[in-house]
Scaffold this active site. Structure first.
Site, PDB file in Angstrom:
ATOM      1  CE  LYS A  94      -3.688   1.939   2.917  1.00  0.00           C
ATOM      2  NZ  LYS A  94      -4.590   1.661   3.755  1.00  0.00           N
ATOM      3  CB  SER A 169      -7.949   3.586   3.309  1.00  0.00           C
ATOM      4  OG  SER A 169      -7.166   3.626   4.000  1.00  0.00           O
ATOM      5  CB  SER A 193      -7.921   1.036   6.116  1.00  0.00           C
ATOM      6  OG  SER A 193      -8.761   1.758   6.474  1.00  0.00           O
TER       7      SER A 193
END
Ligand code: GLN
Length: 528
Positions: A94, A169, A193
């Protein structure tokens, strides 16, 4: 004549199916020599290149870097030299985790051109374990959001239905595993997330206990809630990746000084006499009927495996969203103060800013308004303001405003301090529950993945989607999401298991029990 001669090893695996193996299966084939790290990396990189335009899970991928690492691992393996525990497995990261010499944008214009001068501890550990880092995945700006629609750069789509959100997210991190673009990925979880996108995309994801994985080099959103964690197709793979990520780090003063069990070795040991807690407050208003049935069905599966199911209460859970949406923005407003156009990242166009100032000065001078002229903000203040106005997107600004307000003189006691007290009560609720049960089982999100754009105009509706996930971050406990069914519209549904602090091993073993009895985690989205 033995079989090895009759059927040369390199014929055993059809290269077309590389992405269909789990990480654990790939690792066995890498170790046996049936596959090379270069073949594996190539397969995933080709898939990203040809298919990620549809999903947009990746912000960047690094073909040359990945192949160079893979080649070097293959060379060492051929030479009989030691190779790390992830030897040759591709891992996607990420874009909130700092990678030395590689852009790390946090999904924000503010960090669009930021190239960290160092690796996060998680990255350093992955490299030491001989993982092959293949690229950086899309995310909501500064990890604020639940759909990945807040990214400044791309809209990630759910591989199960390209018109739907992947969650967030860590939407890119979950979507890339679901689409078979990477067998393993790492995300971050401040209020859900990792778990929520894992459930929306039908993969397995874990938020470890606060302090289990070093936050050094994780770009801060809310420092008392943030954790890095693994996503993969199976619990076994999550265990494998967690084993590499977890452990004490002197560079993170909040990192836990506890030994890390060998999760990948113990994950396949079923738990005898497991008692699962079902939270009374979880099955109330707002929970989608299909999610509820899938979760209840999962509890039956556990019962058929010999587990006991017992109702528990988390009486303060109704305050979790309110508490989280005070504490997280407060910490964010403080953490994000560093983006001032001086120390980091984006800075507004100074020539344009000075020209604007000069024009205002001329206008006021021609009107003879000397008081207003004296009141004009200095170039420095204007630089800060324009930099932040241009560099941050609307959700990030909303959080900064919420947090700054809640921390301001006169409101601090009413909001921030109060929220801290409720946070303690939420933790006490979990402590009490874990005196009665081993783990808590329930939904991850109130609904399956919804349509793109459906909630972008309604931040509050988006925040309510975090109902079941934020408590684990507030309490600092560990939680895991694993696939437990599908909606009538074909979208995955996740089951959440939560465990006491530092009991990831128990969480993984219980989750593995479920995956040996079900096949939800083996389903693949059509077209990928
Ligand atoms: N959806 C939550 C939020 O917007 C959680 C985000 C996260 O875990 N990073 O704050």
């Amino acid at each position: 004549m033995n079989n090895a001669t009759a059927f040369p090893r390199f014929w055993v695996t059809d290269p077309m199916s590389i992405h269909e193996f789990t990480a654990t299966e790939l690792l066995q084939r890498l170790e046996s020599g049936e596959l090379t790290a270069v073949q594996v990396a190539q397969d995933f990189l080709d898939r990203i290149e040809h298919r990620d335009a549809q999903v947009q899970a990746f912000l960047r991928f690094d073909r040359d870097g990945a192949l160079a690492t893979a080649e070097q691992i293959d060379r060492r393996r051929r030479a009989g030299e030691p190779v790390g525990p992830l030897g040759g497995l591709p891992v996607a990261v990420k874009d909130v985790v700092c990678t030395q010499g590689q852009p790390t944008t946090c999904g924000s214009k503010m960090l669009e051109h930021f190239v960290p001068p160092y690796d996060a501890t998680a990255i350093r550990r992955l490299k030491q374990a001989d993982a092959v880092l293949i690229g950086k995945t899309n995310m909501d700006e500064f990890a604020m959001g639940g759909t990945t629609e807040n990214s400044r750069f791309a809209t990630t789509r759910n591989p199960w239905n390209l018109e739907r959100v992947p969650g967030g997210s860590s939407g890119g991190a979950a979507a890339c595993v679901a689409a078979g673009f990477a067998p393993l990925s790492i995300g971050s979880d401040t209020g859900g997330s990792i778990r929520q996108p894992a459930s929306f995309c039908g993969v397995t994801g874990m938020k470890p206990t606060y302090g289990r994985v070093s936050r050094f080099g994780l770009i801060a959103f809310a420092s008392s809630l943030d954790q890095i964690g693994p996503l993969a197709r199976t619990v076994e793979d999550v265990a494998l990746l967690l084993e590499t990520l977890a452990g004490h780090d002197p560079l993170d003063s909040t990192s836990a000084e506890f030994p890390v069990p060998e999760y990948s070795k113990t994950v396949a040991q079923p738990l005898d006499g497991l008692t699962l807690g079902v939270v009374r407050e979880h099955f109330g208003d707002g929970l989608d009927g299909e999610v509820e049935s899938a979760v209840r069905e999962a509890l039956h599966v556990y019962q058929s495996l010999g587990a006991r199911v017992k109702e528990v209460s988390l009486p303060h859970s109704k305050y979790a969203i309110a508490t989280y949406y005070i504490i997280a923005p407060c910490e964010a407003s403080s953490n994000l103060a560093r983006y001032d156009g001086v120390h980091y990242g984006y800075r507004t166009d100074e020539a344009a800013m000075l020209a604007e100032l000069a024009a205002e000065q001329r206008a006021l001078a021609s009107q003879g308004d000397h008081a207003a002229l004296d009141d004009l903000d200095s170039p420095l203040v204007r630089m800060y303001r324009r930099t932040r106005a241009e560099g941050f997107g609307p959700e990030v600004k909303r959080r900064i405003m919420l947090g700054t307000y809640a921390l301001s003189h006169g409101y601090y006691d009413a909001y921030y301090l109060k929220a801290l007290k409720v946070r303690r009560l939420i933790r006490n609720d979990f402590d009490a529950a874990f005196n009665e049960v081993d783990l808590i089982a329930g939904p991850v999100a109130p609904t399956p993945a919804y349509r793109l754009g459906e909630k972008t105009e309604d931040p509050l509706a988006m925040y309510l989607g975090d109902l079941y996930t934020v408590s684990a971050n507030l309490a600092g406990i560990c939680g895991l999401s694993l696939p437990c069914g599908f909606s009538s519209e074909g979208m995955p549904i996740g089951l959440q298991l939560q465990g006491p602090p530092l009991h990831e091993e128990r969480l993984l073993r219980a989750a593995w029990m479920y995956q040996t009895a079900t096949d939800w985690h083996t389903r693949r989205p059509q077209g990928f």
